[in-house]
Design an enzyme around this catalytic site. Structure first.
Site, PDB file in Angstrom:
ATOM      1  CD1 TRP A   1      -2.057  -2.180   2.003  1.00 18.97           C
ATOM      2  CD2 TRP A   1      -2.935  -1.401   0.104  1.00 18.97           C
ATOM      3  NE1 TRP A   1      -3.051  -3.041   1.608  1.00 18.97           N
ATOM      4  CE2 TRP A   1      -3.604  -2.597   0.450  1.00 18.97           C
ATOM      5  CE3 TRP A   1      -3.321  -0.733  -1.064  1.00 18.97           C
ATOM      6  CZ2 TRP A   1      -4.632  -3.131  -0.327  1.00 18.97           C
ATOM      7  CZ3 TRP A   1      -4.350  -1.265  -1.836  1.00 18.97           C
ATOM      8  CH2 TRP A   1      -4.992  -2.451  -1.465  1.00 18.97           C
TER       9      TRP A   1
ATOM     10  CG  ASP B   1      -3.134   3.919   4.206  1.00 18.60           C
ATOM     11  OD1 ASP B   1      -4.176   3.743   4.860  1.00 18.60           O
ATOM     12  OD2 ASP B   1      -2.833   3.244   3.200  1.00 18.60           O
TER      13      ASP B   1
ATOM     14  CE  LYS C   1      -8.479  -3.411   4.278  1.00 19.48           C
ATOM     15  NZ  LYS C   1      -7.680  -2.347   3.782  1.00 19.48           N
TER      16      LYS C   1
HETATM   17  C1  LIG Z   1      -7.064  -1.990   2.365  1.00 18.39           C
HETATM   18  C2  LIG Z   1      -6.023  -0.938   2.394  1.00 18.39           C
HETATM   19  C3  LIG Z   1      -5.944   0.065   1.391  1.00 18.39           C
HETATM   20  C4  LIG Z   1      -6.857   0.091   0.197  1.00 18.39           C
HETATM   21  O1  LIG Z   1      -8.087   0.549   0.531  1.00 18.39           O
HETATM   22  P1  LIG Z   1      -9.214   0.768  -0.578  1.00 18.39           P
HETATM   23  O2  LIG Z   1     -10.294   1.387   0.230  1.00 18.39           O
HETATM   24  O3  LIG Z   1      -9.548  -0.574  -1.131  1.00 18.39           O
HETATM   25  O4  LIG Z   1      -8.672   1.670  -1.622  1.00 18.39           O
HETATM   26  C5  LIG Z   1      -4.973   1.036   1.536  1.00 18.39           C
HETATM   27  N1  LIG Z   1      -4.117   1.034   2.556  1.00 18.39           N
HETATM   28  C6  LIG Z   1      -4.156   0.090   3.518  1.00 18.39           C
HETATM   29  C7  LIG Z   1      -3.175   0.142   4.651  1.00 18.39           C
HETATM   30  C8  LIG Z   1      -5.107  -0.918   3.459  1.00 18.39           C
HETATM   31  O5  LIG Z   1      -5.151  -1.868   4.402  1.00 18.39           O
END
Ligand SMILES: *Cc1c(COP(=O)(O)O)cnc(C)c1O
Length: 355
Positions: free
Chosen positions: A99, A166, A190
């Site tokens: 990511w 993030d 999540k």
């Molecule tokens: C799942 C995830 C993403 C992607 O998220 P989307 O909403 O599918 O774009 C980005 N960063 C992390 C750390 C993730 O776990």
């Protein structure tokens, strides 16, 4: 049979969230209408989005000067929205996984990107520690929890420049010093809500300093000025998010959630560390308490598929590891009860005794 949901995302939500969402789909706030068929500008829905933003502020103790937004496009859209809005000349990024890498790729479209450190050569089994964050960077971007590799940064770093994080897969699993960040973002699926909404916490004074033209929908100022209601927001995920936030408060807030999350992770890591069959894939000090990654030792490797089948007879689902790590990944998000973690631990022990 009761299912124990270890999926990495979309993933387990509290029963409170799911049951209240079902109710609102049938009859939202006593309107006699489904939340699916009511205006996002109705007073009933306005109350939901306002309360959700207020609860995020309360739970994370967000200081003055920040806005809480609920946007579409997933965390992945933030990979480009962040540099679009915040990158003037140069940004620093820490490469801790897939990511982080995707975020770096997008940032490069907008300016210089200084990747201060990477653990890629070691298949992201640790979080780099020795690096220098350039003092002339516009921001320093980190990924606090690496969902795929199972490593996590559980402290708010000291950085000479504001941070952007993030926090998609570990938000609300610890208190955060929001004042150290210009922006925090998290895809909901999540630890918050069904997929479809992204939580963004942005410092008002951080936006509006780039020269480039920003399309309306990609400009944070649009959403700040309209309270996430410039266009139709993802109403159902926002409603569910509010239920999760209420449940988090009832549970005792993020400090208490952290305590519970740590206990769950410690129990599972202990089982892995004391096993003759299983072994963790990351260095101990950087282990994630949200996503526990492990494999079978070389001499048992061919039993990995059998274990997944065996676990499924106990109601355990979603433990197959991501293809870039293999083996197993047990995601222990906030809604996961210790009792389910214990079912997994017992299954590991039973399987080990059988072989
Ligand atoms: C799942 C995830 C993403 C992607 O998220 P989307 O909403 O599918 O774009 C980005 N960063 C992390 C750390 C993730 O776990």
């Amino acid at each position: 049979m009761k299912k124990h949901n270890f999926y990495a995302g979309p993933s387990i939500l509290s029963e409170y969230t799911i049951n209240n969402t079902i109710e609102a789909v049938k009859d939202f706030a006593g309107t006699g209408l489904s939340i699916l068929e009511i205006s996002h500008r109705s007073k009933e829905f306005s109350a939901v989005i306002e309360e959700a933003a207020a609860m995020v502020k309360e739970l994370l103790e967000v200081p003055e000067g920040y806005h809480v937004l609920f946007l579409g496009g997933g965390a992945s859209l933030q990979f480009c929205m962040v540099p679009y809005n915040l990158l003037k000349n140069k940004a620093a990024y820490l490469d801790t996984g897939t990511w982080a890498n995707k975020a770096i790729k997008e940032a490069k479209l907008f300016g210089d990107v200084d990747v201060v450190a990477s653990s890629k050569e070691a298949n992201y089994t640790f979080i780099p520690k020795d690096y220098v964050i350039p003092a002339d960077a516009d921001y320093f971007h980190i990924t606090t929890n690496n969902t795929i590799y199972g490593t996590e940064l559980r402290t708010d770093l000291d950085s000479p420049v504001p941070m952007v994080a993030d926090m998609s897969s570990d938000i609300f699993s610890r208190p955060v010093d929001v004042s150290k960040y210009d922006l925090i973002y998290a895809g909901a699926q999540k630890n918050l809500a069904p997929a479809g909404v992204t939580l963004v916490i942005v410092k008002e004074s951080a936006v509006g300093h780039v020269d480039r033209v920003i399309p309306t929908m990609l400009d944070y100022r649009t959403h700040i000025s309209k309270g996430s209601m410039f266009n139709t927001p993802p109403v159902l995920p926002i409603y569910s998010a509010l239920q999760t936030l209420k449940w988090y408060k009832e549970m005792g807030g993020v400090k208490k959630l952290e305590e519970l999350d740590k206990a769950k992770a410690a129990a599972l890591y202990d089982a892995i560390d004391s096993s003759k069959m299983f072994v963790g894939t990351t260095v101990a000090e950087d282990r994630s308490i949200m996503n526990v990654c492990f494999v079978m030792k070389p001499e048992y490797k061919e039993l990995e598929k059998d274990f997944i089948d065996f676990a499924s007879t106990k109601g355990i689902v979603g433990i197959k590891g991501h293809r870039s790590v293999g083996g197993f990944r047990a995601s222990l998000y906030n809604a996961m009860p210790m009792s389910s973690v214990q079912v997994l631990i017992d299954a590991m022990k039973e399987f080990e005794n059988n072989h």
